[in-house]
Enzyme design. Sequence first.
Site, PDB file in Angstrom:
ATOM      1  N   ALA A  15     -42.104  13.433  14.127  1.00  0.00           N
ATOM      2  CA  ALA A  15     -41.680  14.682  14.178  1.00  0.00           C
ATOM      3  C   ALA A  15     -39.802  13.265  14.620  1.00  0.00           C
ATOM      4  CB  ALA A  15     -41.085  15.399  15.433  1.00  0.00           C
ATOM      5  N   GLY A  63     -46.423  13.300  15.141  1.00  0.00           N
ATOM      6  CA  GLY A  63     -46.632  14.799  13.911  1.00  0.00           C
ATOM      7  C   GLY A  63     -47.197  14.092  12.388  1.00  0.00           C
ATOM      8  N   GLU A  73     -50.613  13.697  12.737  1.00  0.00           N
ATOM      9  CA  GLU A  73     -50.684  15.472  12.453  1.00  0.00           C
ATOM     10  C   GLU A  73     -51.016  15.678  11.212  1.00  0.00           C
ATOM     11  OE1 GLU A  73     -48.017  16.094  15.602  1.00  0.00           O
ATOM     12  OE2 GLU A  73     -49.881  17.257  16.863  1.00  0.00           O
ATOM     13  N   GLU A 133     -46.803  10.829  21.216  1.00  0.00           N
ATOM     14  CA  GLU A 133     -46.217  11.493  22.036  1.00  0.00           C
ATOM     15  C   GLU A 133     -45.673  11.249  23.761  1.00  0.00           C
ATOM     16  OE1 GLU A 133     -48.281  12.138  19.343  1.00  0.00           O
ATOM     17  OE2 GLU A 133     -47.481  13.630  18.432  1.00  0.00           O
TER      18      GLU A 133
HETATM   19  C1  3H9 Z   1     -43.704  14.324  17.569  1.00  0.00           C
HETATM   20  O1  3H9 Z   1     -44.295  13.611  16.575  1.00  0.00           O
HETATM   21  C2  3H9 Z   1     -43.688  15.672  18.462  1.00  0.00           C
HETATM   22  C3  3H9 Z   1     -45.411  16.075  17.003  1.00  0.00           C
HETATM   23  O2  3H9 Z   1     -46.419  15.974  17.630  1.00  0.00           O
HETATM   24  C4  3H9 Z   1     -44.743  18.088  17.755  1.00  0.00           C
HETATM   25  C5  3H9 Z   1     -44.323  17.661  16.109  1.00  0.00           C
HETATM   26  C6  3H9 Z   1     -44.112  20.064  16.475  1.00  0.00           C
HETATM   27  N1  3H9 Z   1     -37.259  10.268  14.793  1.00  0.00           N
HETATM   28  O3  3H9 Z   1     -37.381   1.954  16.489  1.00  0.00           O
HETATM   29  P1  3H9 Z   1     -37.166   1.458  15.481  1.00  0.00           P
HETATM   30  C7  3H9 Z   1     -35.227   5.985  14.802  1.00  0.00           C
HETATM   31  S1  3H9 Z   1     -42.981  12.689  18.103  1.00  0.00           S
HETATM   32  C8  3H9 Z   1     -36.222  10.095  15.312  1.00  0.00           C
HETATM   33  O4  3H9 Z   1     -35.840   0.678  15.593  1.00  0.00           O
HETATM   34  P2  3H9 Z   1     -38.881  -0.362  13.787  1.00  0.00           P
HETATM   35  C9  3H9 Z   1     -34.235   4.610  15.260  1.00  0.00           C
HETATM   36  O5  3H9 Z   1     -34.189   5.629  16.484  1.00  0.00           O
HETATM   37  C10 3H9 Z   1     -42.293  11.993  17.846  1.00  0.00           C
HETATM   38  N2  3H9 Z   1     -35.697   8.304  14.586  1.00  0.00           N
HETATM   39  O6  3H9 Z   1     -37.635   0.329  14.180  1.00  0.00           O
HETATM   40  C11 3H9 Z   1     -33.908   3.922  15.133  1.00  0.00           C
HETATM   41  O7  3H9 Z   1     -32.462   4.125  14.619  1.00  0.00           O
HETATM   42  P3  3H9 Z   1     -31.255   3.355  14.393  1.00  0.00           P
HETATM   43  C12 3H9 Z   1     -43.830  10.651  17.539  1.00  0.00           C
HETATM   44  C13 3H9 Z   1     -36.509   7.810  14.536  1.00  0.00           C
HETATM   45  O8  3H9 Z   1     -39.397  -0.783  12.816  1.00  0.00           O
HETATM   46  C14 3H9 Z   1     -34.749   3.766  13.580  1.00  0.00           C
HETATM   47  O9  3H9 Z   1     -35.591   4.831  13.785  1.00  0.00           O
HETATM   48  N3  3H9 Z   1     -43.327   9.427  16.942  1.00  0.00           N
HETATM   49  C15 3H9 Z   1     -37.769   8.259  15.073  1.00  0.00           C
HETATM   50  O10 3H9 Z   1     -38.880  -1.345  15.128  1.00  0.00           O
HETATM   51  C16 3H9 Z   1     -35.843   2.443  13.025  1.00  0.00           C
HETATM   52  O11 3H9 Z   1     -36.743   2.726  14.419  1.00  0.00           O
HETATM   53  C17 3H9 Z   1     -42.994   8.943  17.580  1.00  0.00           C
HETATM   54  O12 3H9 Z   1     -42.743   8.753  19.218  1.00  0.00           O
HETATM   55  C18 3H9 Z   1     -37.939   9.022  15.018  1.00  0.00           C
HETATM   56  N4  3H9 Z   1     -39.816   9.591  15.643  1.00  0.00           N
HETATM   57  O13 3H9 Z   1     -40.406   0.709  14.600  1.00  0.00           O
HETATM   58  C19 3H9 Z   1     -42.605   7.100  16.691  1.00  0.00           C
HETATM   59  N5  3H9 Z   1     -38.284   6.839  15.025  1.00  0.00           N
HETATM   60  O14 3H9 Z   1     -31.621   2.297  13.554  1.00  0.00           O
HETATM   61  C20 3H9 Z   1     -41.470   6.835  17.208  1.00  0.00           C
HETATM   62  C21 3H9 Z   1     -37.482   6.287  14.710  1.00  0.00           C
HETATM   63  O15 3H9 Z   1     -30.492   4.750  14.582  1.00  0.00           O
HETATM   64  N6  3H9 Z   1     -40.628   5.366  16.455  1.00  0.00           N
HETATM   65  N7  3H9 Z   1     -36.285   6.596  14.907  1.00  0.00           N
HETATM   66  O16 3H9 Z   1     -31.235   2.442  15.888  1.00  0.00           O
HETATM   67  C22 3H9 Z   1     -41.586   4.343  16.591  1.00  0.00           C
HETATM   68  O17 3H9 Z   1     -42.202   4.406  17.430  1.00  0.00           O
HETATM   69  C23 3H9 Z   1     -40.657   3.077  16.297  1.00  0.00           C
HETATM   70  O18 3H9 Z   1     -39.609   3.227  15.129  1.00  0.00           O
HETATM   71  C24 3H9 Z   1     -41.755   2.974  14.504  1.00  0.00           C
HETATM   72  C25 3H9 Z   1     -40.818   1.595  13.881  1.00  0.00           C
HETATM   73  C26 3H9 Z   1     -42.289   2.383  15.126  1.00  0.00           C
HETATM   74  C27 3H9 Z   1     -42.094   3.807  13.998  1.00  0.00           C
END
Ligand code: 3H9
Length: 698
Positions: free
Chosen positions: A63, A102, A105, A125
Amino acid sequence: MGSPVSLEIIQNIAILKILNPPVNALSHLVRLNLMSALKDAEKNESVSAIIVMGEGNTFPAGADITEFGTPPKNPVLPLVCDKIEQLNKPVISAMHGTPLGGGLEIALSCHYRLAHPHTKLGLPEVHLGLLPGAGGTQRLPRLIGLPEAFKIAASGMPISAKKAKEIGLIDELIENINDDPISFADKLLSSNKQILRTCDITEHLNETPETNREMSKIRASFAKSHRGQIAPGKIANCIEATLKMPFEKGQELERNTFVELLKTNQSKGLIHAFFAERKSSKIPEVTKAIPRPLNKIGVVGGGTMGSGITIAALNAGIPVTMIERDAESIKKGNDNVEKVYKRDIEKGRLSESAVNDILAQFNTSTDFDSLSQVDMVIEAVFEEMPIKKKVFQILDQVIKPGGVLASNTSYLDINEIATVTSRPSDVIGLHFFSPANIMRLLEIVVPSRVSDDVVATGFSLAKKMRKTPVRAGVCDGFIGNRILNNYGDCAAFMMEDGATPYEIDKAIFEFGYPMGPYQMFDLAGGDIGWATRKRLEPFRNPQSRYVHIADKLCENGWFGQKTGRGFYRYDTGNRRGNEDPAVLEIIEQERQKKGITPRKFSQEEIIQRYIAAMVNEAAEVVREGIALRPSDVDVTKLFGYGFPRYRGGPMKYADTYGLDRILVDLQEFEKEDPIFWKPSSLIEKLVREGNNFDSLNL
Ligand code: 3H9
């Protein structure tokens, strides 16, 4: 701006691609367009099967976290997932990159799941204080059983595609992300088993004594590893509900719990930490300059810090030359490095041949001239200014023009160190935390004359080493240790006024730290703090309160774990230590000398004072520009000092507690010690304006 979801029809197969860089997060616009593309594909009679995939780097990584805290907009993700699952045409997810949260999911609600072998799949999450809120807790156990689902959702750790195949999370591994899903769909359409809805699978939903036992075991282990956190227990409840209620009821429970968790301070703290961690590398110098190359580095000193830095560099693929003063010290440095890799082999983390390849990039020498061609040298010798200056004079002579001269000092004035070189614009501070090969924090200390590209090089080194960098200005102790000294003093005052070190440690542990300050001082070595106190003695305000208890312990040679005795006794080989009546005796003597009648401190008061002292000094650190923003203080304390992540860091905690309440606390304490407890003018200003620290997190 075009739609973030494209729909392409190849023969009778609809391909839906999600494009929302950088991680294809499922923002409102994506959900809206995905829903409408799904409906188009459903209506289109020439379409017999649908493939969902991500464009660019990844299948959606979850998400859009930036939308949390704003009112949910339809279609919410659970509705999109339900729509996918209920379609009467087979839906196949073709995953690559990091299908997380998500994103995963969505895949769980598809009828089939394919993934490239390099894919990492997970439900992170819990790291945000949440649970999978789009059916994850209901669909994953139906696919792979309760215990595996619980481990994935409560650990938040991604699993490999290979493991996902083994446990039945995915149907097939695919090499070609574009062609193979189409072949899979063709095969599927020529068979009669076409639609397999996860919500209908029941084969794993048997309540057996083994499942119950395993679930209780995993619950207990997460209660320990995620001490104090609400989300893992809630995840277990939702997963266990798959045995007790129909799918729709389980979904309802999940949704309600998700909304409830989203409102907690824990989730707010963890979401703050997620963005703070990413913000800390956004600094002016990095936008202005290109980093210098980092093909080879030198490390001066093979002690604990020098060898840890060496390992961090080698692990980042950077060859290292280590300098020590004589053959004996070289041997020690070598042993320190090899010991860590030997353990990696024993633990199965690295193969012997991988370690041999890494160590082939490692050289040692007693001759500083061996550093002539390195791009950066990091000095990690004794924490004494004259020694550091001598080393920098030599480095100035031997390092090639353009090489970066870095000091790993944790307190000393880098401006002063730079003056002994002919090139202060190349001199920077890189404050690693021990053990440097493990700890994620790297304070990058920016002296007044350093050039922008040298600062950018520090940040580029952090990235290569996968560290979390924080930009710090020059002052005694920079961000982290300067603040530590203040709340360390506060703890000493409470100890002298009546709290035992054991009561203080217990209160801080229960607040969520991995250990209390006195356990930490014993672990780090009491001699380190003692040396700092002696160094600062000439500059101490004679009016300031000073507690001698720690010095008395050091005078006895009680430096903590390494001498078997500190604030605790370690004589039984017990690493946690036992309370020591002799220490309490010393404390009592000190109280008597000062005529202090000890009083009781409640756990609540210990925390109130400890945090107020921490936040007050942190506010000064921000006011003086030593930290660029309050969230950088949070990152420093979270990654280097064990502040509980689910509280977001001290500045986030202060905002949650109420900055006005912090000010009232400080004013109250100020009555007993106006020097130590003088409120920071930044806190006074923010409270006056009705603002909080977060308003400064630009
Ligand atoms: C969820 O899904 C809830 C659902 O179950 C239910 C819903 C109803 N959203 O980490 P990076 C941005 S909860 C918005 O440096 P990497 C991040 O801030 C979500 N922004 O890259 C950064 O911005 P900036 C569950 C996001 O290659 C840029 O993207 N998912 C999100 O080292 C690059 O990120 C997670 O918790 C996001 N979801 O790593 C996954 N994700 O460039 C969270 C990233 O402006 N994300 N950004 O600083 C991660 O773990 C890592 O970003 C990922 C890539 C491994 C994907």
